[in-house]
Design an enzyme around this catalytic site. Structure first.
Site, PDB file in Angstrom:
ATOM      1  N   CYS A   6       0.816  -1.220   0.000  1.00  0.00           N
ATOM      2  CA  CYS A   6       0.000   0.000   0.000  1.00  0.00           C
ATOM      3  C   CYS A   6       0.848   1.268   0.000  1.00  0.00           C
ATOM      4  CB  CYS A   6      -0.961  -0.003   1.181  1.00  0.00           C
ATOM      5  SG  CYS A   6      -0.210  -0.416   2.761  1.00  0.00           S
ATOM      6  N   HIS A  19      -2.599   6.259   5.026  1.00  0.00           N
ATOM      7  CA  HIS A  19      -1.148   6.282   5.194  1.00  0.00           C
ATOM      8  C   HIS A  19      -0.606   7.618   4.682  1.00  0.00           C
ATOM      9  CE1 HIS A  19      -1.303   2.259   6.450  1.00  0.00           C
ATOM     10  NE2 HIS A  19      -0.631   1.652   5.493  1.00  0.00           N
TER      11      HIS A  19
END
Length: 339
Positions: A133, A245
Site C-alpha cells: 500500500c 497512510h
C-alpha cells in the site's frame, strides 16, 4: 464481441480489504457474472452485501475456483502461496494483494497509473501482484515527476495507520484509547507496544541490516514497478490513525523542477489530487483521504540543501487505493485488453 460478464472470486471476502473489493466492484460497475466469496472457516455463516443482495461466504477449498475467471486475493501470504497457483491452474487469473509473489521476476507487479503494460505478463503464471500500500501511493507520484527529470535519490518516512496491520490492531487502538481515559489497564497484543497516543518505528519484522521488512518492500518494489533502479531509503512508522497512510518524501533530482512546475505536473497526472494551499491550512490529511480514490499531494516545496530537491507530503487511503481499488483497476484493464 467482448464478453459481457465475468465470474469473479474474492478470497478473504470478510476482511477489510476483501469487503472493500466487493464494494468497489459494485461501485465501478465491474461486469460481474457470478460472484463467489471465499474465506476461512471462521467466516462460516457470514454474508457480504453486493448489488442489493446478501451473498453467503463459502469456505476456501482447493476446488473453490472451478468455473471462476478472475480471483482477487487478500487473505495473507500463506493463503496465497497455497491457493493462488490452484486458482491459476483452474483457469483463473489471480490478482494477489499479498507480498507472496511481488518480487518473483516472472510475475508482474502493477500500479495501473505507472506500468499498465505489465498486465500483459499475466500469461506467465496467470498471477498479477498488487504492490504494498505504501509503495503504490509513492510510485504514482514519483512516476509523474520522473517524466520530467531523472531521480537521483529518494528519502521517505511513512506514517502508517493501524488498519494496515489488520482489524485486531484497529480494535486495539480503540480499546487502548478508552482504557487511557478510563484509567484502566492497557492491553498490548496486536502490536509490539502501545499504539494509542504513541508512534512505533516498527512495521513487520526486522531484517539483519536493521531495516524492517515493510521498508525493504518499499525499496525493492519501487524499482521493479518503475522499471529502473530508484535509490530509495525508508523509515516506516505506525501511528495512531485508523485509516490513511501518510508519507514525507524528499526527492533529489538530476535536473531542476521548480515548485510551480511540480504542482502543474502532479495536477495533470492521473490518480493524483494536489491539495497545497498552506496559507489556508489546506494540505493532505488521512481523515480527508479516507474513502477516496486519489493519492493526495501537498506541502510541495524546495529542498534548499541540494541543487535539485523537492519535499512532498503524500496521503492515500491504504485500504482503498493502497489495496482494493488498485486490484480492481488491474482487473478492469485485464478484461478490456487481454482476456
Amino acid at each position: 464481441m467482448p464478453k459481457k460478464s465475468w465470474n469473479v472470486a474474492v478470497v478473504g471476502a470478510t476482511g477489510a480489504v476483501g469487503q472493500e473489493m466487493v464494494s468497489i466492484l459494485e461501485e465501478r460497475k465491474f461486469p460481474v457474472g457470478n460472484l463467489k466469496l471465499l474465506a476461512s472457516e471462521n467466516s462460516v455463516g457470514k454474508y457480504v452485501f453486493f448489488e442489493g443482495h446478501d451473498f453467503l461466504v463459502d469456505v476456501l477449498k482447493e476446488d473453490s475456483f472451478k468455473d471462476q475467471e478472475i480471483a482477487l486475493f487478500s487473505a495473507g501470504s500463506e493463503v496465497s502461496r497455497k491457493y493462488a497457483p490452484l486458482a491459476a491452474k483452474a483457469g483463473c487469473v489471480v490478482i494477489d494483494n499479498t507480498a507472496c509473489f511481488r518480487m518473483e521476476p516472472d510475475i508482474p507487479l502493477v500500479v495501473p497509473e505507472v506500468n499498465p503494460e505489465k498486465i500483459a505478463e499475466y500469461e506467465n503464471k496467470k498471477i498479477i501482484a498488487n504492490p504494498n500500500c505504501s509503495t503504490i501511493q509513492l510510485v504514482v507520484v514519483l512516476n509523474a515527476l520522473m517524466k520530467r527529470a531523472k531521480i537521483k535519490r529518494v528519502v521517505v518516512s511513512t506514517y502508517q495507520s493501524v488498519s494496515g496491520a489488520g482489524s485486531a490492531a484497529m480494535e486495539e487502538l480503540s480499546k487502548q484509547t478508552v482504557a487511557i481515559f478510563s484509567n484502566k489497564d492497557i492491553e498490548v497484543e496486536a502490536l509490539p507496544h502501545r499504539i494509542a497516543f504513541n508512534c512505533l518505528p516498527h512495521i513487520d519484522v526486522f531484517l539483519p541490516d536493521g531495516y524492517t521488512k515493510e521498508e525493504w518492500k518499499m525499496m525493492e518494489e519501487t524499482s521493479k514497478i518503475m522499471g529502473v533502479s530508484v535509490p530509495l531509503t525508508v523509515t516506516a512508522v505506525r501511528v495512531p490513525v485508523f485509516y490513511g497512510h501518510s508519507e514525507s518524501v524528499n526527492i533529489e533530482l538530476e535536473s531542476a523542477i521548480t515548485v510551480a512546475e511540480a504542482r502543474e505536473i502532479l495536477r495533470d497526472a492521473v490518480g493524483i489530487k494536489v491539495v497545497d494551499d498552506p496559507k489556508n491550512n489546506l494540505y493532505p490529511l488521512p481523515i480527508s483521504a479516507a474513502g477516496e480514490d486519489p493519492i493526495f499531494v501537498g506541502r510541495i516545496r524546495e529542498d534548499k540543501t541540494v541543487p535539485h530537491g523537492l519535499n512532498l507530503w503524500i496521503v492515500a487511503d491504504n485500504i482503498r487505493k493502497g489495496a482494493a481499488l488498485n486490484a480492481i483497476q488491474i482487473a478492469e484493464i485485464l478484461i478490456q485488453k487481454y482476456l
